[in-house]
Scaffold this motif. Sequence first.
Motif: not given
Length: 102
Positions: A69-86
């Motif tokens: 959780q300290t690695d804030t430069n990588r994507v953890f989660l993606r919305c398959k519909v809109h492509g939003h990233l978290s």
Amino acid sequence: MLSIGLAARLWANDHDEILPPSLIAMSNELSTPKILICRGDHSRTASKDWNTFSPVQSSYEIVTPSLPQTDTNRVFLRCKVHGHLSSADRSVFVRNQRHHKH
């Protein structure tokens, strides 16, 4: 997405600061699998409970399982519909905008 990110961070608090390896792994932090359906996703039907849930039913996918959780430069989660990233810090990237956690 923010709610899922919060659940992932809660899960990490009990697992050496590592985000979950799967959506099912954090079922104790998510009250219902219905939260895993994006409001804009009209092609999926939410499971009524975790016993009948399958990851293919989710609008979201974990891109980087077991991310520190300290690695804030990588994507953890993606919305398959809109492509939003978290990212691990729960920041959400929507198209060309960044929405910070509240």
